[in-house]
Scaffold this active site. Structure first.
Site, PDB file in Angstrom:
ATOM      1  N   LYS A  73       0.763  -1.291  -0.027  1.00 50.28           N
ATOM      2  CA  LYS A  73      -0.037   0.123   0.102  1.00 50.28           C
ATOM      3  C   LYS A  73       0.933   1.205   0.078  1.00 50.28           C
ATOM      4  O   LYS A  73       1.902   1.268   0.582  1.00 50.28           O
ATOM      5  CB  LYS A  73      -1.048  -0.037   1.307  1.00 50.28           C
ATOM      6  CG  LYS A  73      -2.011   1.045   1.427  1.00 50.28           C
ATOM      7  CD  LYS A  73      -2.666   1.027   2.714  1.00 50.28           C
ATOM      8  CE  LYS A  73      -3.636   2.106   2.734  1.00 50.28           C
ATOM      9  NZ  LYS A  73      -4.648   1.850   4.032  1.00 50.28           N
ATOM     10  N   SER A  89      -9.406   2.201   3.307  1.00 47.04           N
ATOM     11  CA  SER A  89      -8.715   3.004   2.403  1.00 47.04           C
ATOM     12  C   SER A  89      -7.773   2.184   1.521  1.00 47.04           C
ATOM     13  O   SER A  89      -7.293   2.228   0.344  1.00 47.04           O
ATOM     14  CB  SER A  89      -7.726   4.175   3.134  1.00 47.04           C
ATOM     15  OG  SER A  89      -7.036   3.089   4.143  1.00 47.04           O
ATOM     16  N   SER A 144      -9.481  -0.055   7.390  1.00 45.59           N
ATOM     17  CA  SER A 144      -8.810   0.178   6.128  1.00 45.59           C
ATOM     18  C   SER A 144      -8.335  -1.043   5.406  1.00 45.59           C
ATOM     19  O   SER A 144      -7.913  -1.162   4.462  1.00 45.59           O
ATOM     20  CB  SER A 144      -7.873   1.003   6.026  1.00 45.59           C
ATOM     21  OG  SER A 144      -8.571   2.391   6.029  1.00 45.59           O
TER      22      SER A 144
END
Lengths: 498, 472
Positions: free
Chosen positions: B81, B156, B180
């Site tokens: 990420k 996210s 997330s």
């Protein structure tokens, strides 16, 4: 004066730990290439996290103890937010409501000045301006900084200076900081206000009005970079405020900067625009929980501090307080002095262990240390640590005087040589042939010669002009290059003059 | 063969590489080809690093050729990420403010993966600074849900979950501050594990809310999640909030029997407002767990209703502080580059920390947080594990929530209490509602990832949900 002078100081002390407060970068950054001592942590790069330096925490606790503070069992770091280009994260890691040390005091010239709190934080980077640009050097960013906040207990500019000097002396005794104002490792900000007597009181470290809470505003002074400028700036500021009051003009609460060259303070910003620091607990650092046993360990690491030393020298060595203050100015000097005292006592007893020394002998050493030693140190600007002559060597020199091998006048000459070369007194005396002449035949010869060469003074003595005798002794000393045993010279001269 | 290669699990691929049935290069090429084929549709990646990936894979093959021992992750292609620092590889946090930012260091977790010789395919998209639940807040582009391109992948970590779901990576390393990892895993039909706060180093994770942020894996199945956790867990001298605690053998923990385990269903997680089709699927999944021999108990976490307001005071407070360093001076770009959600949280947090409001907001919320934490501590005295829906709905459509921040925040309603408490949780696929994946959340006590993985694994092995693949 119609007003009480109320001063409080914030003293920042840079700790000389091996590494910085929250990262492993070296904290010795004096004169280093800009930004050469940096890493993701002290540069505040995204993702970097602080790790508290244990050595700095220990030293902070030591300072607290030396300032007679109470150490808190639960303490924590907080984030203090403000914007400035040299602040890498947009916040400074500091301590807000649970600092390491609270409620201390310091005795300055007979009065007790309260220490509200003492906390640990990180230093910021440094802005460097040239003609075109402003540059940032982050070497200083993250160096441990201890902030000591006084109560508003200081009543004069002189007292403010003494208080700051005392803190310098203490942290140097502790060996935790160079505390050098010129280098910025000791920094002082002052708050000063003038209040009508009886119309104010102090509560929780704050000055409060007694009637209707009305107080004259306080002014914060920054940029003072020597002890002298602390005293000068405060003197100036007090006078400025007085004049405003006399002219019945309004004084505003503000921060003013001291301009050394002009000897004035100038307005920097008004307090209405003071930033809201938005403190909150630093989530990256778990709170501290200290056991009392840990504090006990730290307590044992604290050396004898100046006040205790002065007291002891006063009692054990019968020094005057003023004298004790002089030889305890630094820990190194006090150790040197005491080393000489002990060595002298041992020399006297020829190797037996020290237990007692006559006070006149201590005084003798005091005279040599405060006189010959300090004079030369100041003249040549050498730190005590680099002085070649050792306390034991001074003791030996004094022993030579005691034994009548040299006179005190010659001893000073020998000491100068010892200071220069680090050689033993005995060796210098031998090599330079400075040994006192105590040979009666040799001295009588010299005395007779002087008498023959100076008929006029001899005649004067005969008619009772005693001062002429001093002249003759001087001539004899001159003839023997100062090496003549003064007692013997006196005795022989009396005999020869009949 | 290529098609099958990219559908392997870590455990399967490891065996093939070790036995030299396939090469790591071959495997990596398979994934790079897949990214080339489908990422134009999925848009999971912000950065792809093919040369690096192939060089890393080649090194693993050389290792194997010399008959040297390799770890489970050696040669396994994964993605990171874009909120985790990767030395020399652009790291933006999906924000314009860090456009072209090239970090001089890597996150501890990234270094650990690289030490294991995992292959780094690239950096995956997310909401800007991980603030959001859909990737619609990415300053670059939205990632799409592989199960329905009209829908969000969640957030996210939407890019990371979508990449794993679309077989564009074998695993992803992501972060979870309020859900997330778990919410996008749930939306994309994959496994997402949020470890205990303090179990995995945060060093090098671009901080959103420092006392909530955790790093964890998104994978195809529970075993893979255990493998990745095994490699990234452990205390870190660079992170004072990582706990000095031994890391157990997670793979071993998977097989433990779960018979007579007490499984709690918190009543506050089965409420009005939850999509009835999601609720139905989750209740069936829980029944399945009961069928495996566990004892179901209804329990209560009484302060659950305060989780969202508490979370949205404390998180923005920390956000406002953590974003303060992006002040134009050091990263070149100004605050005008921040997106709406980041600005919103900076303003909320600055307000909550301001003098005069601090006690009413921050302090109060911090106290409620303690109560929520105590809820979990109490409940884990009665039950071994909790099961809940991961999210109240399945993946929503683009634009559906983006103009209603409060509605978007409610996507975290079942996940953010876990972050307030700091306990571990996993989301695993447990069925479909109207053709979209539904996630089951399994929550365990502090530092008991073993139990979480154990229960999730037994459930997973009794179903086939994790083997379902979207058609792209």
């Amino acid at each position: 004066m119609k007003y009480d002078v109320i001063i409080g100081l914030e003293v920042h002390v840079q700790l000389k730990t091996k590494s910085k407060m929250f990262c492993r970068c070296s904290a010795s950054v004096w004169k280093a290439q800009p930004n050469s001592h940096t890493c993701p942590v002290c540069l505040g790069l995204p993702g970097a996290l602080p790790v508290a330096n244990e050595e700095a925490v220990r030293e902070a606790l030591k300072i607290g103890l030396a300032l007679n503070c109470q150490l808190l069992n639960r303490a924590k770091f907080d984030r203090k937010h403000y914007f400035y280009p040299d602040l890498s994260k947009g916040y400074q890691i500091s301590q807000y409501d649970l600092p390491f040390c609270v409620n201390g005091w310091l005795e300055v010239d007979g009065s007790r000045i309260g220490v509200t709190r003492s906390h640990l934080e990180e230093d910021t980077g440094k802005l460097v301006h040239d003609d075109k640009n402003s540059l940032i050097d982050f070497n200083r960013s993250g160096i441990p900084l201890m902030e000591v906040v006084s109560e508003p207990d200081i009543r004069s500019p002189q007292e403010a200076r003494l208080y700051a000097q005392k803190i310098q002396q203490i942290v140097r005794y502790l060996g935790v900081s160079d505390a050098d104002m010129e280098r910025g490792s000791l920094r002082v900000d002052a708050n000063v206000s003038l209040q009508k007597p009886g119309k104010w009181k102090v509560e929780d470290g704050k000055v409060l009005g007694v009637v209707n809470n009305e107080l004259n505003p306080k002014v914060e002074i920054k940029n003072m970079n020597s002890f002298r400028s602390i005293e000068r700036a405060l003197t100036y500021e007090i006078e400025r405020q007085l004049q405003l009051f006399e002219k019945e003009e309004k004084l505003s609460q503000e921060t003013r900067g001291w301009v050394e060259a002009k000897g004035i303070t100038v307005k920097q910003r008004s307090k209405e625009f003071a930033p809201d620091y938005r403190y909150f607990p630093e989530p990256d650092l778990p709170p501290f929980v200290f056991k009392n046993s840990y504090f006990e360990v730290i307590k044992k690491e604290i050396p004898e501090l100046p006040d205790q030393k002065i007291n002891r020298f006063y009692h054990d060595y019968a020094l005057e307080i003023k004298e004790a203050e002089i030889v305890t100015a630094t820990k190194e000097l006090a150790d040197w002095f005491e080393g000489a005292v002990k060595a002298y006592a041992q020399t006297e007893k020829e190797g037996t262990t020290y237990d007692h020394i006559d006070s006149w002998k201590v005084k003798l050493i005091y005279n040599w240390v405060s006189g010959e030693l300090l004079r030369r140190i100041n003249e040549l600007q050498v730190p005590l640590g680099e002085v070649k002559v050792t306390p034991a060597q001074l003791a030996e020199l004094l022993y030579l005087i005691d034994k009548g091998e040299i006179s005190s006048t010659i001893a000073k000459e020998v000491f100068a040589e010892m200071f220069k070369t680090g050689l033993d007194a005995k060796k210098i005396v031998e090599e330079k042939g400075l040994k006192q002449v105590s040979d009666e035949i040799q001295l009588r010869e010299a005395v007779r010669e002087v008498i023959n060469l100076n008929p006029k003074p001899v005649a004067d003595i005969a008619v009772g002009k005693k001062e002429a005798k001093g002249f003759l002794i001087g001539q004899i000393m001159k003839m023997t290059s100062g090496r003549a045993n003064p007692g013997l010279v006196n005795k022989i001269l009396e005999e020869e003059l009949g | 063969m290529k098609g099958k290669l990219i559908e392997l699990t870590i455990k399967e691929a490891h065996k093939l590489i070790k036995d030299r049935e396939i090469s790591a290069v071959e495997l990596t090429e398979g994934f790079l080809a897949r990214i080339r084929d489908v990422d134009a549709k999925i848009k999971a990646y912000l950065t792809v690093t093919p040369e690096l990936a192939l060089a890393q894979a080649k090194a693993v093959d050389d290792f194997v050729a010399k008959k040297q021992e390799i770890g489970l992750l050696a040669g396994i292609p994964g993605t990171i990420k874009d909120v985790l620092m990767t030395k020399g590889i652009q790291t933006t946090a999906a924000s314009k403010i860090l456009e072209n930012f090239n970090p001089p260091y890597s996150a501890t977790t990234v270094d650990k993966l690289l030490d294991q010789r995992a292959v780094l395919l690239g950096k995956t998209n997310c909401d800007e600074f991980a603030m959001g639940a859909s990737t619609e807040n990415s300053a670059y582009f939205e990632s799409r849900n592989p199960w329905d391109l009209q829908r969000v992948p969640g957030g996210s970590s939407g890019g990371s979950a979508a990449a794993v779901a679309a077989s564009e990576a074998m695993f992803a390393l992501a972060s979870d501050t309020g859900g997330s990892i778990r919410q996008p895993a749930s939306f994309c039909g994959v496994v997402g594990l949020k470890p205990t706060y303090g179990r995995v180093s945060r060093f090098g994770l671009i901080a959103m809310a420092s006392s909530f942020d955790t790093v964890g894996p998104i994978t195809r199945d529970v075993k893979d999640a255990a493998i990745v956790l095994q490699e990234i867990a452990g205390s870190d001298a660079n992170d004072s909030t990582s706990l000095k605690k031994d890391v157990p053998d997670y793979l071993k923990a998977l097989e433990r029997p779960i018979k007579s385990l007490k499984v709690g269903m918190p009543k506050e997680y089965f409420i009005k407002g939850i999509d009835p089709t999601v609720e139905k699927v989750v209740r069936e999944a829980i029944k399945k767990i009961e069928g495996l021999g566990a004892e179901l108990v209804e329990v209560s976490l009484p302060h659950t209703q305060y989780a969202i307001p508490t979370y949205y005071i404390l998180v923005p407070s920390e956000v406002s502080s953590n974003m303060a360093r992006f002040d134009r001076i050091r990263y070149g770009l100004g605050r005008d580059k921040f997106g709406e959600e980041v600005k919103r949280r900076i303003m909320l947090g600055t307000y909550a920390l301001s003098s005069g409001y601090f006690d009413a907001y921050y302090s109060k919320a911090a106290k409620v947080r303690t109560l929520i934490k105590q809820d979990f501590e109490e409940v884990f005295k009665k039950v071994d594990i909790l099961v809940t829906p991961t999210t109240p709905s399945t993946a929503f459509k683009f634009g559906e929530n983006i103009n209603d921040p409060l509605k978007m925040y409610l996507a975290d309603i079942f996940t953010c209490p876990v972050n307030l408490a700091g306990v571990p949780a996993i989301s695993i696929p447990c069925g479909f509602a109207d053709g979209l994946p539904v996630g089951l959340q399994v929550i365990g006590p502090h530092f008991d990832e073993e139990r979480v993985l154990n229960v999730a694994y037994h459930y997973e092995q009794s179903t086939d949900w994790h083997n379902q693949k979207p058609e792209i």
